[in-house]
Design a protein around this motif. Structure first.
Motif, short mmCIF file in Angstrom:
data_model
loop_
_atom_site.label_atom_id
_atom_site.label_comp_id
_atom_site.label_asym_id
_atom_site.label_seq_id
_atom_site.Cartn_x
_atom_site.Cartn_y
_atom_site.Cartn_z
N GLU A 216 0.82 -1.21 0.00
CA GLU A 216 0.00 0.00 0.00
C GLU A 216 0.86 1.26 0.00
O GLU A 216 0.53 2.25 -0.65
N GLU A 217 1.97 1.22 0.74
CA GLU A 217 2.85 2.38 0.80
C GLU A 217 3.52 2.63 -0.54
O GLU A 217 3.74 3.78 -0.94
N ILE A 218 3.86 1.55 -1.25
CA ILE A 218 4.43 1.70 -2.60
C ILE A 218 3.43 2.38 -3.53
O ILE A 218 3.77 3.24 -4.34
N GLY A 219 2.15 2.01 -3.38
CA GLY A 219 1.12 2.65 -4.19
C GLY A 219 1.00 4.14 -3.91
O GLY A 219 0.81 4.95 -4.83
N TRP A 220 1.17 4.52 -2.64
CA TRP A 220 1.10 5.93 -2.31
C TRP A 220 2.33 6.71 -2.78
O TRP A 220 2.23 7.90 -3.08
N ILE A 221 3.47 6.05 -2.84
CA ILE A 221 4.65 6.73 -3.38
C ILE A 221 4.41 7.18 -4.82
O ILE A 221 4.83 8.26 -5.24
N TRP A 260 13.70 16.49 -3.70
CA TRP A 260 14.69 15.46 -4.02
C TRP A 260 15.69 15.28 -2.88
O TRP A 260 16.15 14.15 -2.62
N MET A 261 16.01 16.34 -2.17
CA MET A 261 16.93 16.21 -1.04
C MET A 261 16.28 15.43 0.10
O MET A 261 16.95 14.64 0.80
N LEU A 262 14.99 15.63 0.32
CA LEU A 262 14.29 14.85 1.32
C LEU A 262 14.28 13.36 0.97
O LEU A 262 14.49 12.50 1.84
N ILE A 263 14.03 13.06 -0.29
CA ILE A 263 14.02 11.66 -0.72
C ILE A 263 15.41 11.05 -0.60
O ILE A 263 15.58 9.91 -0.11
N ALA A 264 16.43 11.79 -1.02
CA ALA A 264 17.79 11.25 -1.01
C ALA A 264 18.29 10.98 0.41
O ALA A 264 19.08 10.05 0.64
N ASN A 265 17.84 11.76 1.38
CA ASN A 265 18.30 11.60 2.76
C ASN A 265 17.24 10.97 3.66
O ASN A 265 17.33 11.06 4.90
N ALA A 266 16.25 10.34 3.08
CA ALA A 266 15.14 9.78 3.85
C ALA A 266 15.60 8.57 4.64
O ALA A 266 16.37 7.73 4.15
N ASN A 267 15.12 8.50 5.89
CA ASN A 267 15.36 7.31 6.71
C ASN A 267 14.07 6.57 7.01
O ASN A 267 14.04 5.69 7.87
N GLY A 268 13.00 6.98 6.31
CA GLY A 268 11.72 6.31 6.48
C GLY A 268 10.77 6.71 5.37
O GLY A 268 11.04 7.62 4.56
N ILE A 269 9.64 6.04 5.35
CA ILE A 269 8.69 6.28 4.27
C ILE A 269 8.07 7.66 4.34
O ILE A 269 7.69 8.25 3.32
N ALA A 270 7.99 8.25 5.55
CA ALA A 270 7.38 9.57 5.69
C ALA A 270 8.17 10.62 4.93
O ALA A 270 7.58 11.50 4.26
N MET A 271 9.51 10.60 5.03
CA MET A 271 10.32 11.59 4.31
C MET A 271 10.23 11.39 2.80
O MET A 271 10.25 12.36 2.04
N VAL A 272 10.10 10.14 2.37
CA VAL A 272 9.96 9.88 0.94
C VAL A 272 8.63 10.47 0.44
O VAL A 272 8.58 11.13 -0.61
N LEU A 273 7.54 10.25 1.20
CA LEU A 273 6.25 10.79 0.79
C LEU A 273 6.25 12.31 0.80
O LEU A 273 5.66 12.96 -0.07
N ALA A 274 6.94 12.90 1.81
CA ALA A 274 7.02 14.36 1.87
C ALA A 274 7.79 14.90 0.65
O ALA A 274 7.39 15.91 0.05
N GLY A 275 8.90 14.24 0.32
CA GLY A 275 9.66 14.66 -0.85
C GLY A 275 8.86 14.53 -2.13
O GLY A 275 8.90 15.44 -3.00
N ARG A 276 8.11 13.45 -2.28
CA ARG A 276 7.27 13.29 -3.47
C ARG A 276 6.16 14.33 -3.52
O ARG A 276 5.79 14.81 -4.60
#
Length: 635
Positions: A216-221, A260-276
């Motif tokens: 489900e998280e992959i779908g939200w990405i 892109w900086m948030l995604i590159a330095n993400a340590n969890g799914i929340a930072m990846v979603l914020a970057g996206r």
């Protein structure tokens, strides 16, 4: 016979009278001064014509020809006939004198008729010559002025919809390069948009190995970016109207870089979603700002070709993400995305704001400087400035709430056409095909590797956009939309038939190449028509008064349709199977074809003012107002 006026004989009386008349009137100073001009006229006109003196100079030896001419038409041309000898005998019978007088009178009448005919002919010739001389005098200053103007500005070819001179180049290299530079600078942002769209496919496998994420998280990405783009599309309209096209586009580089900086330095799914989400916000704003900027800065002759550069570089960004993902993991791939925002930011600092936006803020001198930068320093921009002034004057007549103006009667056609193009672009199923390409090939049972098939479709999508760039200003928008619709309809019908035969149990393995062939032609057709042209026409057909808000509405509607299609595609497959889903898309494409035929205007080679007048009936109100003013002044 004595020629004396006291002579009782009739002929003698006449001849004596003429002799006395010659003595009284001849030999004046005015007559002698005029003889030089008469002699020159005689030499110029030839021996047939000679001007008879305005005052007769007769003597006793005057011939009958001179007598007839002087009595019949003084001061006109008369033929030089041979002189008639004068009878000088002084003694004759009365009958002989009478016969001589009758002959002289008849001859005199004949010569008078000839003289009158020649006089009329001469007057006609002189009138024609005078008219020619007058035309020549009037035309010489005009020709001289044209020559002077052409020396001042030799490169002022017709622009903005005017008819072009024969064999005149469409644009000049001097100002063409500045427009190419502006288009490339804007298109760098579109490359980041494409990179953002293509990021999830190559990054998904390496991200699964590093972060603990579920299905489900992959779908939200993948799905959060269209939602954020929807919000960006809604915000983009007021931004480009309030802060300008250039500043808004420059501002999109900041969320891109941060995301892109948030995604590159993400340590969890929340930072990846914020970057996206940050990237999606910039995607939505850029989707409407890019075509508006290009539509307002590029000349009509090359607006089609240069207007497709964002789409071409957007597909380049997708391809870059695919190929770079082969060697880079998801973190390094994100760093590459952040690096793309830097040249985009720097290039946009050099480009000017659009002259049209300056006019909306009454900054006429800034508009002139921007237009001169875009067209070249040696190009006369006065004509285009007048058109911008007239267009803005028409827009200023419309007052009131800007969002209410979107649904004004005069603007409804342009808004509905934009929304219709966005609707048929997304409902053609392109995002479902791109996002689920691997799944489609796997379900088709094709003997071609699904990953390889996806890369092939990506390459075709990239190449086909450049094909559209070459053809769009030659064939026009509508022709490419026709080709696009027909190719998608045929390939979707064929692909749906393949899935139907597979579903009913027919062995389709010998035709395993058909799904890839259909999708290649489908993507090719989409990429030369319904892919780039709706975004291009977004900056062309929307009136200047509502362009920002209308573009915001159309962009938000586009991303809404994209989200609905990508999210509901698996559910539709479960409901009506794959062949029913593909046929549903083909029916929508067929409806889109009729929509283009009957409602979409051709904008190739037309200025934005001409397009706006065609869709809104421009300048009619201004003419009515001017007419009313004249009537009031007249009263």
């Amino acid at each position: 016979m004595s020629f004396n006026k006291n002579n009782p004989n009739a002929v003698g009386k006449i001849m004596g009278y003429l002799k006395q008349l010659s003595t009284d009137m001849g030999g004046s100073e005015q007559t002698r001064r005029g003889q030089g001009d008469e002699e020159r006229l005689y030499r110029a006109r030839g021996p047939k014509y000679a001007r008879v003196p305005s005052r007769p100079t007769l003597s006793a030896s005057t011939t009958c020809t001179s007598l007839a001419t002087s009595c019949g038409s003084q001061g006109t041309l008369a033929p030089n006939y041979a002189a008639i000898p004068e009878n000088v005998s002084t003694e004759s019978s009365s009958e002989d004198e009478q016969d001589s007088f009758e002959k002289t009178r008849r001859h005199f009448q004949q010569l008078r008729q000839i003289s009158l005919g020649n006089e009329f002919k001469y007057k006609m010739e002189m009138e024609i010559k005078s008219a020619k001389d007058e035309n020549l005098r009037n035309s010489v200053p005009f020709v001289k002025q044209l020559s002077t103007d052409s020396n001042k500005v030799k490169t002022n070819y017709a622009i903005n919809g005017d008819s072009q001179p024969y064999n005149a180049p469409t644009t000049q290299s001097l100002f063409l390069w500045t427009q190419v530079f502006a288009a490339l600078a804007v298109s760098m942002g579109s490359m980041i948009v494409g990179f953002s769209s293509g990021y999830t496919s190559p990054a998904q496998s390496s991200m699964n190995a590093t972060l603990i994420i579920g299905k489900e998280e992959i779908g939200w990405i993948g799905g959060i970016m269209p939602l954020a783009a929807l919000a960006g599309g809604i915000l983009g309209g007021p931004l480009i109207e309030g802060f300008g096209r250039k500043l808004t586009i420059i501002g999109t580089a900041i969320p891109f870089f941060l995301g892109w900086m948030l995604i590159a330095n993400a340590n969890g799914i929340a930072m990846v979603l914020a970057g996206r989400a940050f990237c999606g916000l910039s995607v939505g704003v850029g989707s409407l700002a890019f075509p508006v900027y290009l539509g307002e800065t590029i000349q009509p002759e090359v607006r089609g070709s240069l207007g497709l550069l964002p789409t071409a570089l957007g597909n380049t960004g997708i391809l870059l993400a695919f190929f770079a993902g082969i060697k880079l993991d998801w973190r390094h791939l994100a760093f590459l995305g952040g690096a793309l925002a830097i040249p985009f930011f720097l290039l946009m600092l050099i480009t000017p704001e659009t002259p049209r936006w300056y006019f909306t803020k009454n900054r006429v001198e800034d508009a002139r400087k921007a237009l001169q930068w875009l067209r070249g320093k040696n190009v006369n921009v006065e004509k285009e400035m007048r058109e911008l002034t007239r267009s803005q004057a028409e827009a200023d007549l419309v007052r009131g709430n800007q969002f209410k103006q979107l649904f004004a009667v005069k603007y409804i056609p342009a808004v509905l056409i934009s929304l219709g193009l966005m609707f048929f672009q997304q409902l053609s199923g392109i995002n479902a095909v791109i996002f689920y390409a691997s799944t489609i090939f796997e379900s088709a049972g094709s003997n071609i590797d699904p990953q390889l098939s996806s890369v092939i479709i990506g390459v075709v999508n990239f190449i086909s956009t450049f094909i559209a760039t070459v053809l769009i200003d030659r064939l026009g928008r509508k022709i490419l939309l026709y080709i696009s619709s027909v190719s998608m309809i045929l390939t979707l019908v064929a692909l749906g038939s393949y899935y139907y035969l597979q579903n009913v149990g027919v062995d389709v393995k010998p035709y395993g190449w058909l799904p890839l062939a259909c999708l290649i032609i489908y993507v090719l057709g989409f990429s030369i028509g319904f892919g780039p042209i709706p975004w291009l026409m977004l900056g062309e057909i929307l009136p200047s008064k509502i362009r920002g808000n209308a573009a915001s509405l159309a962009t938000g509607f586009n991303w809404t349709c994209a989200f609905i299609v990508t999210k509901t595609f698996p559910n539709i497959i479960e409901a009506i199977y794959m062949h029913g889903t593909v046929w549903l898309f083909s029916v929508i494409c067929l409806i889109g074809l009729f929509f283009v035929i009957f409602f979409v205007p051709e904008t190739r080679g037309k200025s934005l003012e001409e397009i706006e007048k065609k869709l809104t009936g421009g300048s009619v109100r201004i003419r009515n107002i001017n007419g009313n003013k004249h009537m009031q002044n007249g009263c």
